[in-house]
Design a protein around this motif. Sequence first.
Motif, PDB file in Angstrom:
ATOM      1  N   THR A 171       0.826  -1.196   0.000  1.00 13.80           N
ATOM      2  CA  THR A 171       0.000   0.000   0.000  1.00 13.80           C
ATOM      3  C   THR A 171       0.865   1.252   0.000  1.00 13.80           C
ATOM      4  O   THR A 171       1.945   1.279   0.585  1.00 13.80           O
ATOM      5  CB  THR A 171      -0.947   0.032   1.225  1.00 13.80           C
TER       6      THR A 171
ATOM      7  N   HIS B 283       2.415  11.664   5.540  1.00 16.99           N
ATOM      8  CA  HIS B 283       1.218  11.105   4.934  1.00 16.99           C
ATOM      9  C   HIS B 283       0.007  11.648   5.672  1.00 16.99           C
ATOM     10  O   HIS B 283      -0.016  11.749   6.902  1.00 16.99           O
ATOM     11  CB  HIS B 283       1.249   9.574   4.918  1.00 16.99           C
TER      12      HIS B 283
ATOM     13  N   ASN C 235       2.528  -1.839   4.374  1.00 19.45           N
ATOM     14  CA  ASN C 235       2.645  -0.414   4.073  1.00 19.45           C
ATOM     15  C   ASN C 235       4.086  -0.140   3.658  1.00 19.45           C
ATOM     16  O   ASN C 235       5.011  -0.390   4.429  1.00 19.45           O
ATOM     17  CB  ASN C 235       2.304   0.426   5.298  1.00 19.45           C
TER      18      ASN C 235
ATOM     19  N   VAL D 267      -4.830   4.850   2.372  1.00 17.84           N
ATOM     20  CA  VAL D 267      -3.798   4.359   1.452  1.00 17.84           C
ATOM     21  C   VAL D 267      -4.461   3.805   0.200  1.00 17.84           C
ATOM     22  O   VAL D 267      -5.667   3.608   0.150  1.00 17.84           O
ATOM     23  CB  VAL D 267      -2.948   3.263   2.121  1.00 17.84           C
TER      24      VAL D 267
ATOM     25  N   GLN E 179       1.305   5.215   0.934  1.00 15.67           N
ATOM     26  CA  GLN E 179       0.830   6.242   1.852  1.00 15.67           C
ATOM     27  C   GLN E 179       0.339   7.459   1.068  1.00 15.67           C
ATOM     28  O   GLN E 179       0.862   7.790   0.002  1.00 15.67           O
ATOM     29  CB  GLN E 179       1.948   6.647   2.807  1.00 15.67           C
ATOM     30  N   ASN E 180      -0.653   8.135   1.629  1.00 13.04           N
ATOM     31  CA  ASN E 180      -1.374   9.202   0.952  1.00 13.04           C
ATOM     32  C   ASN E 180      -0.786  10.571   1.282  1.00 13.04           C
ATOM     33  O   ASN E 180      -0.993  11.098   2.377  1.00 13.04           O
ATOM     34  CB  ASN E 180      -2.853   9.128   1.376  1.00 13.04           C
TER      35      ASN E 180
ATOM     36  N   ARG F 259       5.227   6.037  -2.679  1.00 12.12           N
ATOM     37  CA  ARG F 259       4.126   6.730  -2.024  1.00 12.12           C
ATOM     38  C   ARG F 259       3.103   7.131  -3.088  1.00 12.12           C
ATOM     39  O   ARG F 259       3.332   6.956  -4.285  1.00 12.12           O
ATOM     40  CB  ARG F 259       4.622   7.973  -1.274  1.00 12.12           C
TER      41      ARG F 259
END
Length: 410
Positions: free
Chosen positions: A288, A318, A349, A323, A290-291, A356
């Motif tokens: 995943t 993040h 993650n 995610v 990260q946002n 990212r």
Amino acid sequence: MGSCMMEAAPLFVRMVTGKKLIRKTCIVILLAVCVMTKLVLWWISNNAELLLPANTAFVGGRTRERRIKQDDKHLINAEGIRHDGRHLVDVGRTMTRNGPALVADNTDNSSKTNYSSNSPPAVINATTSETIDESCLKWCRRGDGAKPPYYVVAVLLVRIYYADKAKLTTREMIQWLQYLRYIGVEHVYVYDAYVNKKESQRSVLKMFIDDDYVTYIDWSHKAYPYSIRGTQVAAYQDCINKWGRDSVWQAAIDIDEYPFSVNDTRENFLPRILKQFDTPDSEVAEVTMQNYLFLGKPLNDTKHPLLIDRLWRRTKRHANALVKPIYKPTRLRGAQVHHNYIRNGVSINLPDKLLRMNHYWGARLQNWGDDTKEILDKTTQDSSMEVIVNEIQRCEACLGQDSLYSKRWH
């Protein structure tokens, strides 16, 4: 006795006739209600852009918009997240489980907050030559004529419509497709969730479809009323069911979400990263991203037609737990938006600098207005996308300037 029966007969007839009249009246009323309901639904379906909120790539719809707004207050606060019940391994510090040992680096690369609006780094001007540079052909037509099996593909649920406050148009979708070519995505499944026929993206995607880079799916029958499960998750699950065995990896992302690696900005970086998790003893079924939100008032889209050249300020960390996954379809039990249900393996993650998600949110958090001190405090200048912006501008002749830069909705 006989006279009483004769008097009662008309009364009985009147009662029966009255019941029939009431029944017929009820039927007429029900039919009228059905007709009115259909007329209301028809009007809504043809004017939905006036009712639906601005979204991200479908960009989310009502339910998701509410969920995201609830997470706004958690900006920059989420860390060390762990997804319960689905074998998520948090690699904020380390990741083992038969995979490479990776250490996340969340160090802010700016010494102090820059209290200025989005301003771009010095990027080269887009070429106006129709000649395609030979070095561009390494990536700018990736996937043309390719057939499965693929290594990594993407699935997109999208609705492009005029009233979208985020101004995500057909132009941004085409730019996003070219970016995916740059990072190494070999094929894209586009689920077009248009509400009105005029919103359909089939014709503008024809060049990608003809080149075998895009598989187009008409998803209008699932578009309205929109729901996370019935529209978005259903599209992801449909893609897994139909084409899950045609690739090793699949990414489910929106047109304002850009996978990005701080450590590796060279073309084809995504397969290079994912191959770390393809060792014979690896248990990784999903990674995943990260946002990281890119926020603020975007630069003028006439002077800066590329979406990734309009926003240069991002959250310092993040932003939240929303995610986005890249996964091995054959190892899943079921699709979800942020974390899939895994049948076999683990989800991890990834460290931010390894991979990212650059999420180009723009001015949403400031109600589409000018930059505020609050937004500037939450963000920092980030020019790490500069190399890729330059490369996409340099190779824009691959599609033609009109295709890559002209604003349109269908």
